[in-house]
Design a protein around this motif. Structure first.
Motif, PDB file in Angstrom:
ATOM      1  N   TRP A  44      -1.088   6.223  -0.409  1.00 38.44           N
ATOM      2  CA  TRP A  44      -1.502   7.191  -1.415  1.00 38.44           C
ATOM      3  C   TRP A  44      -2.723   6.699  -2.184  1.00 38.44           C
ATOM      4  N   ALA A  49      -4.687   9.295  -4.631  1.00 38.71           N
ATOM      5  CA  ALA A  49      -3.616   9.822  -5.479  1.00 38.71           C
ATOM      6  C   ALA A  49      -2.990   8.663  -6.234  1.00 38.71           C
ATOM      7  N   ALA A  53       0.840   7.033  -6.388  1.00 35.72           N
ATOM      8  CA  ALA A  53       1.030   5.681  -5.865  1.00 35.72           C
ATOM      9  C   ALA A  53       1.684   4.786  -6.907  1.00 35.72           C
ATOM     10  N   GLU A  56       5.314   5.710  -7.122  1.00 35.14           N
ATOM     11  CA  GLU A  56       6.043   5.250  -5.939  1.00 35.14           C
ATOM     12  C   GLU A  56       6.289   3.747  -6.001  1.00 35.14           C
TER      13      GLU A  56
END
Lengths: 176, 140
Positions: A44, A49, A53, A56
């Motif tokens: 990501w 993004a 990220a 996550e």
């Protein structure tokens, strides 16, 4: 250069996913799933993004791994429960069916970075243009989450609260 | 856990940095990636690391379970409260420009910070509560 990183990390990703199923020991599977989340976070980042990220890496690789490990301390390290053969066939059938549906969904998606796609022609340029002078926030993602979609984020926070309290009540049932 | 001196010393050094970094992620969320959710998760991670190394009982000396449960509700209340304050001041629900004492520009910036703080508190306390609840029965 980006394509090399993409291919490398997508290979790692599939490898980690396969390994997490392959390991019989649940501790190994948990650790590999944490690595899986980290690879997704890196992918990501290459897609710019960063907010996703970040989330996550913090939630997928951090907190969920810790929660899995905390659960892991309470169960048998090697779960050798017998799985019936026909159940396995059913699971495989469901897997292929869901996979078919997902691949069907991919055909409707736009080409990556297609400038003529609907969202790229009016919605995203509109946000980029308006965010700075309307909300004063440089990070457009935060501005959309907090300002333009503030009501949704309020609901999400309430969902987190309700989920947390419900988990607390379920785990403490029968006490007091 | 066991009495590993390396683990304990490293945790003592690293936890303050984790907590300060999470506050930076919260306060800087308008400019750089991050925000209330990510900040809250990192803040909770600091406390979880502490309780993993020193035990849940040591954590209760800093923050009791009652306070954690209170904080889960407090975060949502802050968020919704900002919405109702703007309504009482003549605006729509969550119309940050109508926060008392701020004009349109600074009201938007402050409104974002307020609601992010609400998200931060709720996410932090829920994550910590989940960890304590899952890890607790292992101790006894």
């Amino acid at each position: 250069m980006t394509i090399v990183i993409d291919i490398l990390f997508l290979t790692f990703l599939i490898f980690a996913a396969l390994l997490s199923i392959y390991f019989k020991n649940l501790l190994n599977s948990t650790i590999v799933l944490g690595a899986y989340s980290l690879y997704v976070a890196v992918l990501w980042t290459t897609l710019n993004a960063i907010d996703v990220a970040f989330t996550e890496a913090a939630v997928g690789a951090g907190i969920s791994t810790v929660l899995f490990l905390a659960v892991f301390t309470k169960i048998q390290p090697e779960d050798r429960s017998v799985i019936k053969r026909n159940r396995q066939i059913l699971a495989l059938g469901t897997l292929f069916f869901v996979g078919y549906l997902l691949i069907l969904g991919i055909t409707d998606m736009p080409k990556f970075g297609d400038p003529n796609w609907v969202t790229n022609t009016y919605l995203i340029p509109d946000y980029i243009e308006r965010t700075m002078h309307e909300t004063g926030a440089v990070n457009i993602v935060t501005a959309i989450l907090g300002s333009y979609r503030g009501f949704d984020t309020n609901g999400e926070t309430a969902v987190i609260f309700i989920a947390g309290i419900c988990t607390y009540l379920i785990l403490n049932r029968g006490e007091n | 856990m066991n009495k590993d001196i390396i683990l304990k010393t490293t945790t003592r050094i690293i936890v303050p940095f984790i907590l300060v970094f999470s506050l930076y992620v919260l306060a800087h969320g308008e400019i750089s990636p991050g925000g209330g959710f990510q900040g809250g998760v990192i803040f909770a991670a600091g406390f979880i690391l502490y309780s993993m190394v020193f035990g849940v009982e040591e954590l209760y000396k800093i923050i009791s379970k009652k306070v954690i449960i209170f904080l889960t509700a407090l975060g949502v209340s802050i968020y919704t409260g900002v919405g109702f304050i703007t309504m009482l001041n003549g605006g729509k629900f969550l119309e940050y420009a109508k926060i008392p004492g701020f004009d349109m520009k600074s009201g938007n910036a402050m409104g974002l910070l307020f609601i992010e703080t609400g998200v931060f508190i709720t996410v932090f306390s829920v994550m910590l509560l989940l960890y304590i609840e899952v890890a607790k029965k292992y101790d006894n």
